[in-house]
Design an enzyme around this catalytic site. Structure first.
Site, short mmCIF file in Angstrom:
data_model
loop_
_atom_site.label_atom_id
_atom_site.label_comp_id
_atom_site.label_asym_id
_atom_site.label_seq_id
_atom_site.Cartn_x
_atom_site.Cartn_y
_atom_site.Cartn_z
N TYR A 175 10.86 -23.10 2.16
CA TYR A 175 10.98 -22.50 3.49
C TYR A 175 9.57 -22.16 3.97
O TYR A 175 8.96 -21.19 3.53
CB TYR A 175 11.83 -21.24 3.39
CG TYR A 175 12.18 -20.55 4.68
CD1 TYR A 175 13.33 -20.90 5.38
CD2 TYR A 175 11.40 -19.50 5.17
CE1 TYR A 175 13.69 -20.23 6.54
CE2 TYR A 175 11.75 -18.83 6.33
CZ TYR A 175 12.90 -19.20 7.01
OH TYR A 175 13.25 -18.54 8.16
N GLN A 197 7.42 -20.93 6.68
CA GLN A 197 7.26 -20.22 7.95
C GLN A 197 5.90 -19.53 8.02
O GLN A 197 5.12 -19.78 8.93
CB GLN A 197 8.38 -19.20 8.13
CG GLN A 197 8.25 -18.36 9.40
CD GLN A 197 9.46 -17.48 9.62
OE1 GLN A 197 10.55 -17.97 9.91
NE2 GLN A 197 9.29 -16.18 9.47
N SER A 206 4.27 -11.63 9.81
CA SER A 206 5.31 -10.87 10.52
C SER A 206 5.45 -11.32 11.96
O SER A 206 6.56 -11.31 12.52
CB SER A 206 4.99 -9.36 10.46
OG SER A 206 5.00 -8.89 9.13
N GLY A 225 7.02 -20.29 -1.60
CA GLY A 225 7.28 -20.59 -3.00
C GLY A 225 7.87 -21.97 -3.16
O GLY A 225 8.70 -22.40 -2.36
N GLN A 235 11.49 15.99 -16.48
CA GLN A 235 11.85 14.58 -16.67
C GLN A 235 13.11 14.25 -15.88
O GLN A 235 13.20 13.20 -15.22
CB GLN A 235 12.08 14.30 -18.16
CG GLN A 235 12.20 12.81 -18.52
CD GLN A 235 10.84 12.12 -18.67
OE1 GLN A 235 9.82 12.69 -18.30
NE2 GLN A 235 10.83 10.91 -19.21
N ARG A 242 12.59 13.84 -12.09
CA ARG A 242 11.94 12.59 -11.71
C ARG A 242 12.83 11.38 -11.94
O ARG A 242 12.81 10.42 -11.16
CB ARG A 242 10.63 12.43 -12.51
CG ARG A 242 9.59 13.50 -12.23
CD ARG A 242 8.51 13.51 -13.29
NE ARG A 242 7.71 12.29 -13.28
CZ ARG A 242 6.83 11.97 -14.24
NH1 ARG A 242 6.66 12.78 -15.29
NH2 ARG A 242 6.13 10.86 -14.15
N THR A 267 6.43 -6.80 0.99
CA THR A 267 5.68 -7.59 1.98
C THR A 267 6.43 -8.82 2.45
O THR A 267 6.49 -9.09 3.65
CB THR A 267 4.33 -8.03 1.38
OG1 THR A 267 3.60 -6.87 0.93
CG2 THR A 267 3.50 -8.76 2.42
N GLU A 303 9.23 -11.51 3.63
CA GLU A 303 10.34 -11.44 4.58
C GLU A 303 10.24 -10.23 5.50
O GLU A 303 11.24 -9.66 5.91
CB GLU A 303 11.70 -11.45 3.85
CG GLU A 303 11.87 -12.57 2.87
CD GLU A 303 11.38 -13.90 3.40
OE1 GLU A 303 11.67 -14.21 4.56
OE2 GLU A 303 10.70 -14.62 2.65
#
Length: 491
Positions: A135, A137, A144, A177, A330, A333, A422, A424
């Site tokens: 793909y 693009q 973007s 890719g 712990q 978090r 980042t 798409e």
């Protein structure tokens, strides 16, 4: 050394039906059965081993990925796996490969934007992997900003062809890719030019390499863009660069479900909105949201098991030290990340329903929910990938120094997942798109147009402005009544 199962006591403390929860997580009993069977198939086959992945050179890593992908396809055919089973098998191989873009973007682009005739021609070849697609693009100069793409596709009326060309350095396709070494074809997004007039960005199916010897076709300059972040990560993928020098393709290789170009060179629009041209991206973002729960759950699973086994401080009279998981710091978090993994799993299922609903509406020429679908997929893609990327890093920290070891699985998971923030759509840009959608919805409140779907609550804005939370004490947050918004109150 004496072997001790430190996790068994923790598992025995569960106050819910673990087997039932597995079905809830998988989505159905059938889905769980398929997933479990494919997981066992991959785990029992040495050919899918990944113990040495972080120690391989880039070239060895890529060759190893090619071998695995080819072997996986061979097993899929031998075992006559269904599409669902094959998808789960590829998931459990757990290695980014050119097949991700072939199945995840190239095929969906043709299914979503190609005519019935185009689908009948190209999809059988793609399903049998007689052609391998990607793909294309994103460009070196634009990601973007899709409307800023520079690659051109000029219609030649004399020959009934499109001439695809990269007029500048920044128009080079960059990052797809599978493009660098493997793909034979690509869906390339280019500016449609007819008689000097620009008709915007459209998709074109372009053959890149010979099906006989795999060499680049005339006018095609193509290659790999180099090593990426992390030991393994996306270095198993051949992200590529592509330049086109007046490459000619037949007119019928323009994806023409949304818009068409006739033999006479006339540009025609269908009743389908132009936003559908980006339907593949919306679909992929929906998949990304579902994948976020899988990635985060893996990190949380590692950190939770480690926290139950690791002991630090608190030893009295020579007894065992305290399990790290028993410390409030712990838990504070770790547990919110565990909850987030479940939340992302369920919102991913809802997003699948939304996308399916929108698709069905489009087939009935109902385009009313398309803007909402775009906003929801954009916003949730940004939210879940940011939280997951940060969450995986937090899990690494929760495992102390051991989390920095590649053998923990966390460093590679950090590297593999980082690009999700980042690709798409940059997450900040996507949030700005959501903000624009919300502002537009608010601006229409006074015009009599009622907001629908996820924004329906805005129609009650005057009432909501007078509502207050019923919580008066901190522990009220643990009661269901405290989580409900109450009506107008006087304090």
């Amino acid at each position: 050394m004496e072997e001790v199962d430190h996790l068994a006591p923790e598992r025995n403390k569960a106050q819910f039906d673990v087997e039932a929860m597995k079905i809830v997580w998988a989505g159905s009993k059938h889905a769980l059965e398929v997933s479990d069977r494919m997981a066992r198939l991959v785990a029992s086959d040495p050919a899918f081993g990944k113990d040495d992945r972080t120690r391989l050179s880039r070239k060895e890593l890529f060759k190893n990925t090619l071998r695995k992908a080819a072997y996986a396809w061979k097993r899929i055919i031998e075992l006559r796996l269904t599409e669902e089973e094959a998808s789960r098998l590829r998931y459990y191989i757990d290695e980014t490969a050119y097949t991700d873009l072939h199945w995840g973007m190239f095929i969906p682009a043709i299914k979503g934007q190609g005519t019935e005739e185009q689908q009948k021609k190209w999809l059988p070849l793609a399903y049998k992997m007689q052609i391998i697609g990607c793909y294309a693009q994103t460009e070196l100069g634009h990601g973007s900003n899709v409307q800023g793409l520079e690659t051109t596709a000029t219609f030649d009326r004399k020959t009934d062809e499109f001439i695809l060309h990269s007029p500048t350095l920044t128009s080079s396709k960059w990052w797809p890719g599978g493009l660098g070494k493997v793909s034979t074809h690509a869906v390339i997004y280019s500016r449609l030019i007819i008689d000097g007039q620009d008709y915007g960005v459209n998709g074109f199916i372009v053959q890149l390499r010979s099906l006989d010897d795999h060499s680049p076709l005339p006018g095609i300059t193509i290659g790999d863009i180099g090593t990426k972040f992390g030991n393994g990560g996306y270095n198993s993928m051949d992200n590529g660069v592509l330049q086109l020098d007046h490459v000619r393709i037949p007119r019928d290789q323009m994806l023409m479900r949304v818009s068409q170009v006739t033999r006479e060179g006339k540009f025609l629009k269908s009743d389908v909105p132009r936003q559908l041209a980006y339907g593949t991206m919306v679909y992929v973002r929906q998949v990304i949201v579902s994948d976020a729960s899988s990635a985060l759950s893996r990190a949380v699973c590692i950190a939770t098991r480690y926290s139950a086994v690791r002991r630090q401080f608190g030893s009295q009279d020579g007894g065992p030290e305290t399990q790290v998981i028993d410390y409030k710091t712990q838990q504070n978090r770790l547990f919110p990340l565990l909850a987030s993994a479940y939340a992302f799993r369920f919102v991913g299922e809802w997003l699948k329903w939304l996308y399916t609903d929108v698709t069905q509406r489009l087939q009935a020429n109902d385009f009313s929910t398309l803007p909402e679908a775009h906003a929801c997929t954009a916003g949730l893609k940004s939210l879940t990938t940011t939280a997951t990327a940060d969450g995986i890093e937090e899990c690494r920290k929760l495992c102390g120094g051991h989390g920095y070891l590649c053998s923990s699985g966390l460093p590679e998971l950090v590297a593999v997942y980082a690009p999700a923030c980042t690709y798409e759509g940059d997450n900040i840009v996507l949030l700005l798109q959501v903000a624009r959608f919300l502002m537009k919805t608010v601006s229409q409140l006074g015009s009599g147009k009622k907001p629908v779907g996820t924004t329906a609550y805005m129609g009650q804005v005057e009432h909501l402005m007078h509502c207050q939370c019923a919580v008066r004490r901190g522990d009220c947050h643990l009661e269901s009544s405290g989580l409900r918004v109450s009506g107008p109150q006087v304090i």
